[in-house]
Design a protein around this motif. Structure first.
Motif, mmCIF file in Angstrom:
data_model
loop_
_atom_site.group_PDB
_atom_site.id
_atom_site.type_symbol
_atom_site.label_atom_id
_atom_site.label_comp_id
_atom_site.label_asym_id
_atom_site.label_seq_id
_atom_site.Cartn_x
_atom_site.Cartn_y
_atom_site.Cartn_z
ATOM 1 N N MET A 1 -18.300 -4.325 6.724
ATOM 2 C CA MET A 1 -18.406 -5.694 6.521
ATOM 3 C C MET A 1 -18.418 -6.462 7.752
ATOM 4 N N LYS A 2 -19.018 -7.803 7.396
ATOM 5 C CA LYS A 2 -18.961 -8.748 8.522
ATOM 6 C C LYS A 2 -17.883 -9.238 8.965
ATOM 7 N N ASN A 3 -17.836 -9.735 10.298
ATOM 8 C CA ASN A 3 -16.837 -10.555 10.819
ATOM 9 C C ASN A 3 -15.253 -9.777 11.018
ATOM 10 N N VAL A 4 -15.645 -8.475 11.085
ATOM 11 C CA VAL A 4 -14.064 -7.658 11.131
ATOM 12 C C VAL A 4 -13.334 -8.000 12.577
ATOM 13 N N ASP A 5 -14.359 -8.291 13.659
ATOM 14 C CA ASP A 5 -13.586 -8.604 14.832
ATOM 15 C C ASP A 5 -12.643 -10.052 14.853
ATOM 16 N N LYS A 6 -12.551 -10.716 13.674
ATOM 17 C CA LYS A 6 -11.795 -12.080 13.839
ATOM 18 C C LYS A 6 -10.312 -11.411 13.371
ATOM 19 N N TYR A 7 -10.107 -10.311 13.004
ATOM 20 C CA TYR A 7 -8.697 -9.933 12.379
ATOM 21 C C TYR A 7 -7.892 -9.254 13.614
ATOM 22 N N THR A 8 -6.680 -9.525 13.625
ATOM 23 C CA THR A 8 -5.902 -9.063 14.631
ATOM 24 C C THR A 8 -5.281 -7.531 14.609
ATOM 25 N N ARG A 9 -4.828 -6.925 15.360
ATOM 26 C CA ARG A 9 -4.411 -5.668 15.086
ATOM 27 C C ARG A 9 -3.013 -5.770 15.635
ATOM 28 N N GLY A 10 -2.378 -6.649 16.014
ATOM 29 C CA GLY A 10 -0.981 -6.592 16.578
ATOM 30 C C GLY A 10 0.214 -7.231 15.728
ATOM 31 N N TYR A 11 1.062 -6.356 15.672
ATOM 32 C CA TYR A 11 2.161 -6.716 14.443
ATOM 33 C C TYR A 11 3.422 -6.508 14.961
ATOM 34 N N PHE A 12 3.664 -6.771 16.167
ATOM 35 C CA PHE A 12 5.090 -6.985 16.735
ATOM 36 C C PHE A 12 5.856 -5.706 16.462
ATOM 37 N N LEU A 13 5.433 -4.552 17.137
ATOM 38 C CA LEU A 13 6.343 -3.529 16.974
ATOM 39 C C LEU A 13 7.484 -3.538 17.813
ATOM 40 N N PRO A 14 8.590 -2.940 17.728
ATOM 41 C CA PRO A 14 9.713 -3.233 18.520
ATOM 42 C C PRO A 14 9.479 -2.708 19.810
ATOM 43 N N PRO A 15 10.346 -3.227 20.725
ATOM 44 C CA PRO A 15 9.908 -2.613 22.237
ATOM 45 C C PRO A 15 10.528 -1.461 22.741
ATOM 46 N N GLU A 16 11.282 -0.689 21.525
ATOM 47 C CA GLU A 16 11.648 0.671 21.635
ATOM 48 C C GLU A 16 11.449 1.525 20.564
ATOM 49 N N PRO A 17 11.382 2.691 20.711
ATOM 50 C CA PRO A 17 11.007 3.552 19.487
ATOM 51 C C PRO A 17 12.189 3.331 18.334
ATOM 52 N N SER A 18 11.490 3.377 17.227
ATOM 53 C CA SER A 18 12.693 3.106 16.086
ATOM 54 C C SER A 18 12.220 3.863 14.767
ATOM 55 N N LEU A 19 12.471 5.141 14.862
ATOM 56 C CA LEU A 19 11.819 5.942 14.066
ATOM 57 C C LEU A 19 12.936 6.855 13.365
ATOM 58 N N ASN A 20 14.316 6.654 13.271
ATOM 59 C CA ASN A 20 15.075 7.706 12.740
ATOM 60 C C ASN A 20 14.885 7.429 11.453
ATOM 61 N N TRP A 21 14.377 6.550 10.741
ATOM 62 C CA TRP A 21 14.002 6.240 9.381
ATOM 63 C C TRP A 21 13.148 7.494 8.855
ATOM 64 N N ALA A 22 12.272 7.657 9.603
ATOM 65 C CA ALA A 22 11.100 9.025 9.453
ATOM 66 C C ALA A 22 11.722 10.186 9.179
ATOM 67 N N LYS A 23 13.233 10.372 9.641
ATOM 68 C CA LYS A 23 13.675 11.647 9.624
ATOM 69 C C LYS A 23 14.379 12.065 8.150
ATOM 70 N N LYS A 24 14.459 10.979 7.390
ATOM 71 C CA LYS A 24 14.943 11.062 6.166
ATOM 72 C C LYS A 24 13.979 11.264 5.107
ATOM 73 N N ASP A 25 14.066 11.909 3.951
ATOM 74 C CA ASP A 25 13.282 12.630 2.866
ATOM 75 C C ASP A 25 13.606 11.904 1.655
ATOM 76 N N TYR A 26 14.681 11.056 1.324
ATOM 77 C CA TYR A 26 14.935 10.528 0.349
ATOM 78 C C TYR A 26 16.119 9.068 0.520
ATOM 79 N N ILE A 27 16.171 8.535 -0.571
ATOM 80 C CA ILE A 27 17.077 7.565 -0.617
ATOM 81 C C ILE A 27 18.344 7.862 -1.420
ATOM 82 N N SER A 28 19.415 7.896 -0.843
ATOM 83 C CA SER A 28 20.660 8.842 -1.653
ATOM 84 C C SER A 28 21.344 7.879 -2.447
ATOM 85 N N GLU A 29 21.268 6.546 -2.454
ATOM 86 C CA GLU A 29 22.020 5.661 -3.434
ATOM 87 C C GLU A 29 21.326 4.393 -3.501
#
Length: 559
Positions: A1-29
């Motif tokens: 598609m045209k004009n793809v370069d006008k959209y940004t790819r930056g979305y304010f990731l935290p300055p430190e890794p925050s991935l403990n959520w990825a170690k959980k496989d389900y919501i318990s309550e």
């Protein structure tokens, strides 16, 4: 598609890794649920609900089990104000339900909000101001510090008016457009507000982090939530809330990952109603939990009735493919899907397993008020023998031999294809009757008399051929075998490998018997027939005649 370069790819990731959520496989309550149907959802309607409609919708939300309900923006309109006063003055809010109202960080709006709340037993006052880069630069044209001052001023005003107003109040703050805000700045402004409110065990504060506009993939939102959860002041006295919208179509994913990342509360609406693409769909979230064996603490056992009320009051429509709620989401038209579902249901009936595990059905439709008949399997030209056989068995008690189902399936599919429409169960039954049951051309069965001779049976069969009645005689080691002998010997027919099944059948108020018979001609083609009669033996003879008639008709067409 045209004009793809006008959209940004930056979305304010935290300055430190925050991935403990990825170690959980389900919501318990289940999280704390807050419905915003009557505010965010209502303001998104072409015609917002009137007072009576809002009262009915509020009652429905209470019956579903919501303990927190955002009822509006009382300073925004007279209808909103009157609705809130009606709830309080007529004592329509159950003791275990907390209402929530929204206010901007402006003194006259906050003042009117507390006027509307006077006498509330339990209320959350939800303060917000927008913090995103785009809003700061383009809408408000204010610095970061000036935006902080707006939030802090509002927080102080909430404390002031709460102290002066009759009622019990809890505070909530949202940095609106959180996902478009630098993460460290979002943390700073939330902590400034918390320092004003000084939350405690007896007076917890809600910090709500909305994806007002979805900008990133869900894992980025989860990392932002986890970062905030790890760095908020007074964390043990803060209830962390998520409020995803659905601009990218990932509202449910945002909410689920946000809960894994530390979110304790979800704001959303029934069926995802709300501005633009809507809010996160609480029905889907709750039933996702339910499908994992977690009690969502919301009651959707009669979801079809909830849909009716929702559609009537909002004038919105729940789509046919909407998760869990849509008319067609449990329905299989595909032959392979129908076959798997039919076999899975039969296996479940046989094995009685503890856990639900039927192919293609993530939950039991009956648990949310859906019926198997007409909901799970529907018939069109794409359907298969398994689904058609399932409908005939479940709806009408026809337990055909497995070999016959394929033949019946092709016949029904052919009719559906030619008519270019879905067939209802009664139409399928009629096709079965017309095609297979008590067929009388060219040989019309009239009656049969059996005599036992020397250990064998003699059958004297009376039939009509071309308007003439005649009697034929056959001998066999059983009664049906004797009829079979008469047909082949005296009518010059040739077939073998007879498949036979019979069972009792209820048709209306009259108990009858049904028999199914398949015969194979000299070319290896199988022909099927069925017979229905109060007498089981007569039903068997009628089934044999039906099969023979099919064979004779087919042979005549070849000539």
């Amino acid at each position: 598609m045209k004009n793809v370069d006008k959209y940004t790819r930056g979305y304010f990731l935290p300055p430190e890794p925050s991935l403990n959520w990825a170690k959980k496989d389900y919501i318990s309550e289940a999280p704390i649920w807050c419905s915003v149907d009557l505010r965010d959802g209502n303001q998104a309607l072409v015609v917002p609900m009137n007072l009576e409609e809002k009262l009915e919708y509020f009652k429905m939300l209470v019956e579903i089990g919501f303990k927190e309900i955002e009822v509006g923006f009382p300073a925004a309109s007279e209808t909103e104000y009157r609705f809130l006063r009606t709830l309080i003055e007529q004592d329509l809010i159950p003791d275990d339900v907390t209402i929530q109202v929204l206010t901007q960080s402006r003194e006259h709006i906050i003042r009117k909000t507390f006027e509307a709340l006077r006498g509330a037993k339990r209320a959350i006052v939800h303060l917000y101001n927008s913090t995103s880069v785009a809003q700061r630069e383009q809408v408000f044209r204010k610095s970061k510090q000036e935006i902080i001052e707006i939030a802090v001023t509002g927080a102080k005003l909430l404390k002031k008016f709460a102290a002066e107003t009759e009622g019990n109040f809890q505070f909530q703050y949202s940095p609106e457009s959180f996902t478009g805000t630098e993460i460290e700045y979002a943390l700073e402004i939330c902590n400034e507000v918390l320092d004003v409110w000084q939350p405690s065990a007896d007076n917890p504060v809600i910090i709500n982090l909305p994806a007002t506009v979805q900008m990133s993939m869900p894992h980025v939102y989860a990392s932002q939530i986890e970062y905030m959860s790890n760095h908020l002041n007074y964390r043990e006295h803060v209830i962390l809330s998520v409020h995803p919208h659905n601009d990218r179509g990932t509202g449910v994913a945002d909410a689920e990952l946000g809960i894994l990342a530390g979110g304790q509360r979800v704001e959303g609406t029934l069926f995802g109603n709300g501005e633009r693409t809507g809010n996160v769909d609480i029905v889907t979230l709750a039933l996702n939990l339910y499908s994992h064996g977690v009690d969502p603490k919301l009651n959707f056992e009669n979801l079809p009735e909830i849909i009716k009320v929702y559609e009537r009051l909002t004038k919105m429509r729940v789509g046919e493919r909407h998760p869990y709620a849509g008319e067609l989401v449990f329905t299989a038209f595909s032959g392979s899907h129908q076959d798997a579902i039919a076999k899975g249901m039969a296996w479940r009936e046989e094995k009685k397993p503890k856990y639900w595990n039927v192919p293609y059905l993530p939950i039991d439709p009956k648990d949310i008020g859906r019926e198997y008949e007409g909901d799970i399997i529907r018939i069109n030209s794409q359907s298969g023998k398994g689904g058609i056989g399932y409908i005939l068995q479940q709806r009408f008690g026809l337990e055909m031999p497995a070999e016959m189902r394929e033949h019946v399936g092709y016949r029904v599919k052919d009719v559906s294809d030619k008519l270019e429409k879905e067939l209802q169960p009664e139409e399928i039954l009629e096709i079965f009757r017309e095609t297979y049951v008590n067929i009388e051309k060219p040989f019309a069965f009239e009656r049969c008399l059996f005599t036992k001779k020397n250990g064998d049976y003699e059958a004297a069969v009376t039939l009509t051929i071309g308007g003439e009645t005649k009697e034929i005689i056959g001998i066999g080691n059983g009664r049906l075998d004797a009829v079979n002998d008469a047909l082949q010997k005296e009518l010059g027919l040739s077939y073998n490998n007879m498949i036979y099944k019979q069972h009792a059948l209820e048709i209306g108020s009259k108990a009858q018997a049904i028999s199914y018979i398949g015969i194979t001609d000299d070319q290896g083609t199988v022909f099927w027939g069925a017979g229905v009669d109060p007498d089981i033996m007569t039903s068997s003879v009628r089934a044999l005649f039906s099969a023979v008639n099919h064979m004779k008709q087919a042979h005549s067409e070849r000539l």
